[in-house]
Write a protein that holds these residues in place. Structure first.
Motif, PDB file in Angstrom:
ATOM      1  N   THR A  71     -19.168  40.920  20.427  1.00 29.49           N
ATOM      2  CA  THR A  71     -20.233  41.216  21.387  1.00 29.49           C
ATOM      3  C   THR A  71     -20.706  39.941  22.078  1.00 29.49           C
ATOM      4  O   THR A  71     -20.951  39.927  23.292  1.00 29.49           O
ATOM      5  CB  THR A  71     -21.423  41.897  20.677  1.00 29.49           C
ATOM      6  OG1 THR A  71     -20.954  43.070  19.981  1.00 29.49           O
ATOM      7  CG2 THR A  71     -22.487  42.309  21.677  1.00 29.49           C
ATOM      8  N   ILE A  72     -20.827  38.859  21.313  1.00 21.83           N
ATOM      9  CA  ILE A  72     -21.233  37.582  21.903  1.00 21.83           C
ATOM     10  C   ILE A  72     -20.206  37.124  22.931  1.00 21.83           C
ATOM     11  O   ILE A  72     -20.557  36.694  24.037  1.00 21.83           O
ATOM     12  CB  ILE A  72     -21.409  36.510  20.809  1.00 21.83           C
ATOM     13  CG1 ILE A  72     -22.576  36.858  19.887  1.00 21.83           C
ATOM     14  CG2 ILE A  72     -21.647  35.137  21.428  1.00 21.83           C
ATOM     15  CD1 ILE A  72     -22.719  35.935  18.685  1.00 21.83           C
ATOM     16  N   VAL A  73     -18.917  37.227  22.576  1.00 26.41           N
ATOM     17  CA  VAL A  73     -17.848  36.777  23.483  1.00 26.41           C
ATOM     18  C   VAL A  73     -17.800  37.644  24.735  1.00 26.41           C
ATOM     19  O   VAL A  73     -17.503  37.151  25.824  1.00 26.41           O
ATOM     20  CB  VAL A  73     -16.487  36.783  22.754  1.00 26.41           C
ATOM     21  CG1 VAL A  73     -15.343  36.531  23.726  1.00 26.41           C
ATOM     22  CG2 VAL A  73     -16.472  35.720  21.662  1.00 26.41           C
ATOM     23  N   ARG A  74     -18.099  38.937  24.600  1.00 33.02           N
ATOM     24  CA  ARG A  74     -18.129  39.798  25.787  1.00 33.02           C
ATOM     25  C   ARG A  74     -19.223  39.348  26.751  1.00 33.02           C
ATOM     26  O   ARG A  74     -19.056  39.407  27.965  1.00 33.02           O
ATOM     27  CB  ARG A  74     -18.350  41.262  25.384  1.00 33.02           C
ATOM     28  CG  ARG A  74     -17.080  41.985  24.985  1.00 33.02           C
ATOM     29  CD  ARG A  74     -17.265  43.478  25.042  1.00 33.02           C
ATOM     30  NE  ARG A  74     -18.247  43.953  24.074  1.00 33.02           N
ATOM     31  CZ  ARG A  74     -17.950  44.320  22.842  1.00 33.02           C
ATOM     32  NH1 ARG A  74     -16.703  44.274  22.433  1.00 33.02           N
ATOM     33  NH2 ARG A  74     -18.896  44.730  22.019  1.00 33.02           N
ATOM     34  N   LYS A  75     -20.350  38.912  26.205  1.00 31.08           N
ATOM     35  CA  LYS A  75     -21.458  38.480  27.059  1.00 31.08           C
ATOM     36  C   LYS A  75     -21.265  37.061  27.568  1.00 31.08           C
ATOM     37  O   LYS A  75     -21.703  36.718  28.658  1.00 31.08           O
ATOM     38  CB  LYS A  75     -22.778  38.553  26.273  1.00 31.08           C
ATOM     39  CG  LYS A  75     -23.237  39.968  25.983  1.00 31.08           C
ATOM     40  CD  LYS A  75     -24.656  39.970  25.439  1.00 31.08           C
ATOM     41  CE  LYS A  75     -25.208  41.384  25.381  1.00 31.08           C
ATOM     42  NZ  LYS A  75     -26.648  41.405  25.056  1.00 31.08           N
TER      43      LYS A  75
END
Length: 327
Positions: free
Chosen positions: A238-242
């Motif tokens: 999720t962090i990498v997607r953002k």
């Protein structure tokens, strides 16, 4: 999609001139190994091509041949000496996307924002796009167009990193490559050193180690919406997607597990163990087995002399929670 397997199949496209022009990396010292190691951790790199006018970069040919990279020569097409390497790269990428359904991940090695439309089109067709370039020479627009971004390190950055890591137990290969782990000859001392780095006494961390706000925000949001324990891999994804170029090491944490340990020290989350898998819950969560797992881990550490390294290693593995019988 038909033909897909659980193993990622990766196509690597290098806009070579972009990687070695005004970036701090020269054709003679260009090293693909660290980046290739990182990609091989994700899956099998089945397609490798590099584009440029190779008459200008003869010294790089042998090194790229060693890694099985196909060299596509694109001679100058204008009086100014410019070539159509980027156009050839785009055409070949899209052709491969439509012809080979089994290839699900495309790596575009360039920092040029001209590749944004390519990244959008590949993602539109259900492919994962990873960017690869030198940070100082990369357009933020291209970073945001990718699902993930890996930064290459220059020779100067490698030298500085080497000086900084001298005398330390945990080593890291430059350019997001594989990270080496310290030996297990003295597990007690090494484990204490790692635990001290992640969460020193009194909740104080090294001045160079700071929990990024994006990580804190994602953890709090996921925990707030979750109906049960959260897998750490979901947090990282999720962090990498953002923030596609997110890397915990840029914030002073050698592994993502250390970052989670720091968040636990702040009281943002609590880590529990179910079977051999670690999960994350809210700091006030009352889950059966959570406290028992914690006390059991403490007993193992005191009774058998095992350090925190094993638990951190298990946390870093992130198996799919559906495979865990405990859920």
């Amino acid at each position: 999609m038909n033909g897909r397997t659980n193993e990622h199949r990766i196509a690597l496209f290098l806009d070579f001139e972009n990687l070695v022009t005004n970036t701090g990396i020269s054709a003679s010292n260009f090293d693909l190994q660290p980046s290739l190691d990182r990609l091989l951790e994700k899956g099998k790199v089945v397609f490798r091509r590099a584009y440029c006018d190779w008459s200008r970069f003869n010294e790089a040919k042998m090194g790229l041949h060693r890694f099985g990279v196909e060299l596509i020569d694109v001679p100058p097409s204008t009086r100014a000496g410019k070539n159509g390497a980027d156009m050839r790269l785009v055409i070949d990428s899209l052709e491969l996307c439509y012809a080979r359904e089994s290839i699900d991940t495309f790596v575009i090695a360039s920092g040029d924002s001209d590749f944004c439309p390519l990244a959008y089109k590949l993602r539109e067709n259900g492919r994962t796009v990873i960017g690869l370039a030198v940070k100082e020479s990369t357009s933020p627009l291209f970073v945001n167009a990718c699902d993930e971004f890996i930064y290459l390190r220059t020779t100067r950055q490698r030298s500085e990193k080497g000086d900084k890591d001298k005398g330390r137990h945990v080593t890291e290969e430059v350019g997001h490559g594989k990270r080496g782990r310290h030996g297990r000859d003295a597990p007690g001392k090494a484990g204490k050193a790692e635990a001290k780095e992640a969460a020193p006494s009194g909740g104080k961390r090294d001045s160079k180690t700071e929990v990024p706000e994006i990580a804190r925000e994602v953890v709090q949001n996921l925990i707030a919406r979750a109906t049960g324990p959260v897998n750490p891999s979901l947090i990282k994804e999720t962090i990498v997607r953002k923030e596609p170029d997110f890397d915990e090491r840029e914030h002073g944490f050698p592994t993502f597990a250390k970052l989670l340990a720091a968040l636990e020290t702040e009281g943002v989350l609590r880590r529990i163990q179910q079977g051999r898998q670690w999960y994350v819950v809210g700091p006030d969560a009352d889950l059966a087995g959570g406290s028992e797992a914690k006390s059991e881990g403490k007993g193992k550490k005191q009774g058998r002399g095992r350090n925190t390294e094993e638990s951190e290693d298990e946390l870093e593995s992130y198996p799919d929670p559906e495979e865990d019988d405990g859920l």
